[in-house]
Write a protein that holds these residues in place. Structure first.
Motif, PDB file in Angstrom:
ATOM      1  N   CYS A  96       0.812  -1.226   0.000  1.00 39.72           N
ATOM      2  CA  CYS A  96       0.000   0.000   0.000  1.00 39.72           C
ATOM      3  C   CYS A  96       0.842   1.271   0.000  1.00 39.72           C
TER       4      CYS A  96
ATOM      5  N   HIS B 238      -6.517   5.148   3.446  1.00 37.89           N
ATOM      6  CA  HIS B 238      -5.570   5.157   2.329  1.00 37.89           C
ATOM      7  C   HIS B 238      -6.188   4.673   1.026  1.00 37.89           C
TER       8      HIS B 238
ATOM      9  N   THR C 201      -7.138  -1.294  11.283  1.00 38.32           N
ATOM     10  CA  THR C 201      -6.335  -0.084  11.105  1.00 38.32           C
ATOM     11  C   THR C 201      -5.515   0.217  12.354  1.00 38.32           C
TER      12      THR C 201
ATOM     13  N   PRO D 201      -6.228  -1.481   0.712  1.00 39.02           N
ATOM     14  CA  PRO D 201      -5.751  -0.555   1.747  1.00 39.02           C
ATOM     15  C   PRO D 201      -6.896  -0.215   2.711  1.00 39.02           C
ATOM     16  N   PHE D 202      -6.561   0.069   3.960  1.00 39.72           N
ATOM     17  CA  PHE D 202      -7.569   0.462   4.936  1.00 39.72           C
ATOM     18  C   PHE D 202      -8.186   1.800   4.518  1.00 39.72           C
TER      19      PHE D 202
ATOM     20  N   LEU E 179      -2.071   1.384  10.861  1.00 44.36           N
ATOM     21  CA  LEU E 179      -1.499   0.698   9.714  1.00 44.36           C
ATOM     22  C   LEU E 179      -2.243   1.032   8.435  1.00 44.36           C
ATOM     23  N   GLY E 180      -1.565   0.801   7.303  1.00 43.86           N
ATOM     24  CA  GLY E 180      -2.149   1.174   6.014  1.00 43.86           C
ATOM     25  C   GLY E 180      -2.981   0.082   5.371  1.00 43.86           C
TER      26      GLY E 180
ATOM     27  N   TYR F 193       2.473   2.586   2.452  1.00 36.86           N
ATOM     28  CA  TYR F 193       2.482   3.257   3.749  1.00 36.86           C
ATOM     29  C   TYR F 193       3.908   3.231   4.298  1.00 36.86           C
TER      30      TYR F 193
END
Lengths: 164, 370
Positions: A73, B57, B180, B53-54, A86-87, A75
């Motif tokens: 991702c 993002h 997340t 992605p969460f 977290l991403g 991140y």
């Protein structure tokens, strides 16, 4: 030591010539060495040809850790440190060095004991079952209960075949 | 998500202060029973889709993909006879409508931002709310009246199973459901109860008890969650640890902690009655008088008076007030609900005036024009 040619600048190039078995040494300054057409590796302010081939070998350290980013991702480690979040799911693996101490601190554990999604429940359950059978098999062999061991071996083979 | 009923459902959802959790299970309970002190129980499950992605993002394109698969799973839920859901995209709602849902505890504060791809699906009985693209892709909430966290878990987990038939969750065999925030990883389960604890607060034991809660992996927050004050002597107590324990262990832990809190609360109440009976009785009737007759009621005072009325009911000092009415008043007296009832924006003084009118009518049963 002074340059043996110009007698002015300090000598910092050491020239060793061997001609027909006769060794001749000379201490000169960089400028005089250049005039002689000599360019000693790494000593004359010119670029090191090896650096072009193996650039990383010559940088003191690899890129700093904070520049690392999750390949899935994007991140970054720095974002992670700043936000504490977290991403994506893959970040848990990629940043495990950063995340696991945090999980340990909050939950005092790194082992999920709860619900398993039904989809994975099959695979995970099968893995646990297989581990169990293999343990039993090992015990049977040790105890020289070969008939039972053969039965377990067949059962394991059968399960592995179905798993594929 | 049927079209024809949608408008009426939406109107009810956004105008009525009655919700699943405000309907009092405790109506028929004897004094001293748990449901007098435990107003509501809630279970929340955090889930994310694998490989995406969460929410923070998500690109607009992938965000739409995520929403599309979540909508598909919701339809599957309805097909499986799990009740009808009203689906609301946060962007389509006015700020007032979003605040109304927040005040009813049907959405979280994060969703009031109304970011792209944020939505909520609320089951018709309002016991279940599915929040989309909150901090996680999916938050399954079940909110029930009284002390029944296990029932709330059973309902939420059943919905989780149904949704999972259509969704591929982000899950790690070692770490469980991936979220997340690492504080939700593992089970993704946050179980909480809404407690009315005037005895503990009036006997000044709250700091000691809150410290003890932290030691056993629980936290206490105010009526509207993180960072809010314990207005009206109401606390939300929930588990902090989500990884390394089974869901059952978490719920049992919460139940045993809450049972001990209830015991403390009952002891504190009887001590108050013994030592300061006259003062408590006066406060209850004074509150009745103020709620019936005051012309201006600031939110804080309203919540405090409401708490004394509830305490008066529990202790048998006062009678004839419907408990579910008290729960609904908690919501009706909030700013967005007052504005909604009046049909216009209100400044603080106007709100205090409307809140007083509401109390006069509901508690004093005086005929006043709201």
């Amino acid at each position: 030591m002074q340059c043996q040619r110009c007698q002015q600048r300090p000598a910092n190039v050491h020239i060793v010539q061997v001609n027909n078995g006769v060794k001749r040494e000379e201490h000169v300054c960089q400028q005089c060495a250049a005039q002689m057409g000599l360019a000693a590796i790494g000593s004359l302010g010119q670029s090191n040809p090896l650096e072009k081939i193996f650039p990383n070998l010559f940088t003191p350290e690899a890129a700093p850790e904070t520049d690392r980013a999750c390949p899935h991702c994007g991140y970054s480690c720095q974002e992670l440190r700043e936000s504490g979040r977290l991403g994506c799911g893959d970040c848990y693996q990629y940043f495990s060095g950063e995340v696991q101490p945090v999980l340990q601190r909050i939950h005092n554990s790194l082992h999920h004991q709860g619900k398993i999604p039904r989809r994975l429940g099959g695979t995970l359950g099968r893995k646990r079952q297989l581990d169990d059978l293999r343990n039993q098999l090992a015990r049977c062999v040790l105890d020289e209960r070969f008939e039972e061991a053969a039965r377990l071996r067949d059962q394991i083979r059968e399960m592995e075949k179905r798993g594929e | 998500m049927q079209k024809d009923n949608n408008t009426t459902n939406l109107t009810r959802l956004l105008t009525s202060s009655a919700s699943a959790w405000t309907s009092s299970r405790s109506q028929s309970c004897e004094p001293g029973q748990d449901d007098q002190i435990v107003l509501a129980s809630r279970v929340r499950l955090a889930r994310n889709l694998a490989g995406q992605p969460f929410p923070a993002h998500l690109s607009p394109e992938i965000g739409q993909k995520v929403v599309a698969s979540l909508f598909l799973a919701l339809r599957h839920l309805e097909m499986a006879n799990n009740g009808k859901y009203i689906l609301l995209k946060m962007k389509d709602l006015t700020p007032l409508q979003r605040s109304l849902l927040l005040e009813k505890h049907l959405i979280s504060r994060e969703l009031t931002q109304a970011l792209e791809n944020q939505a909520v699906a609320i089951r018709e009985d309002e016991a279940v709310a599915l929040m989309l693209n909150e901090e996680d892709h999916l938050r399954i909430q079940c909110l029930l009246p009284g002390f029944q966290p296990e029932e709330a878990w059973r309902i939420a987990s059943e919905i989780d199973d149904l949704l999972e038939e259509k969704l591929d969750y982000a899950f790690d065999p070692e770490l469980g459901y991936l979220t997340t925030c690492p504080s939700n990883a593992g089970t993704g389960l946050r179980a909480s109860v809404l407690l009315h604890l005037p005895g503990i607060i009036l006997t000044k034991q709250q700091d000691m008890l809150l410290a003890q809660l932290n030691k056993v992996g629980m936290t206490a927050r105010g009526f509207y969650g993180e960072g809010t004050k314990a207005l009206g002597h109401i606390f939300q107590v929930s588990n902090q640890v989500t990884l390394g324990l089974s869901e059952d262990n978490i719920l049992q832990g919460l139940k045993s902690v809450v049972s001990r809190l209830l015991e403390h609360e009952r002891q504190a109440r009887s001590r108050l009655l013994q030592e300061k009976g006259a003062v408590i009785e006066d406060q209850v009737w004074r509150s009745y008088g103020i709620m019936s007759q005051a012309r201006l009621l600031p939110g804080k005072e309203f919540m405090e008076r409401l708490s004394y009325l509830r305490l008066g009911l529990d202790l048998g000092i006062i009678e004839g007030i419907d408990r579910s009415l008290l729960n609904r008043l908690l919501i009706e007296a909030q700013p967005a609900f007052l504005q909604q009832a009046k049909g216009q924006e209100l400044d603080q003084l106007e709100r205090d005036k409307e809140r007083a009118k509401l109390a006069n009518i509901r508690i004093g049963k005086t005929q006043r024009e709201v």
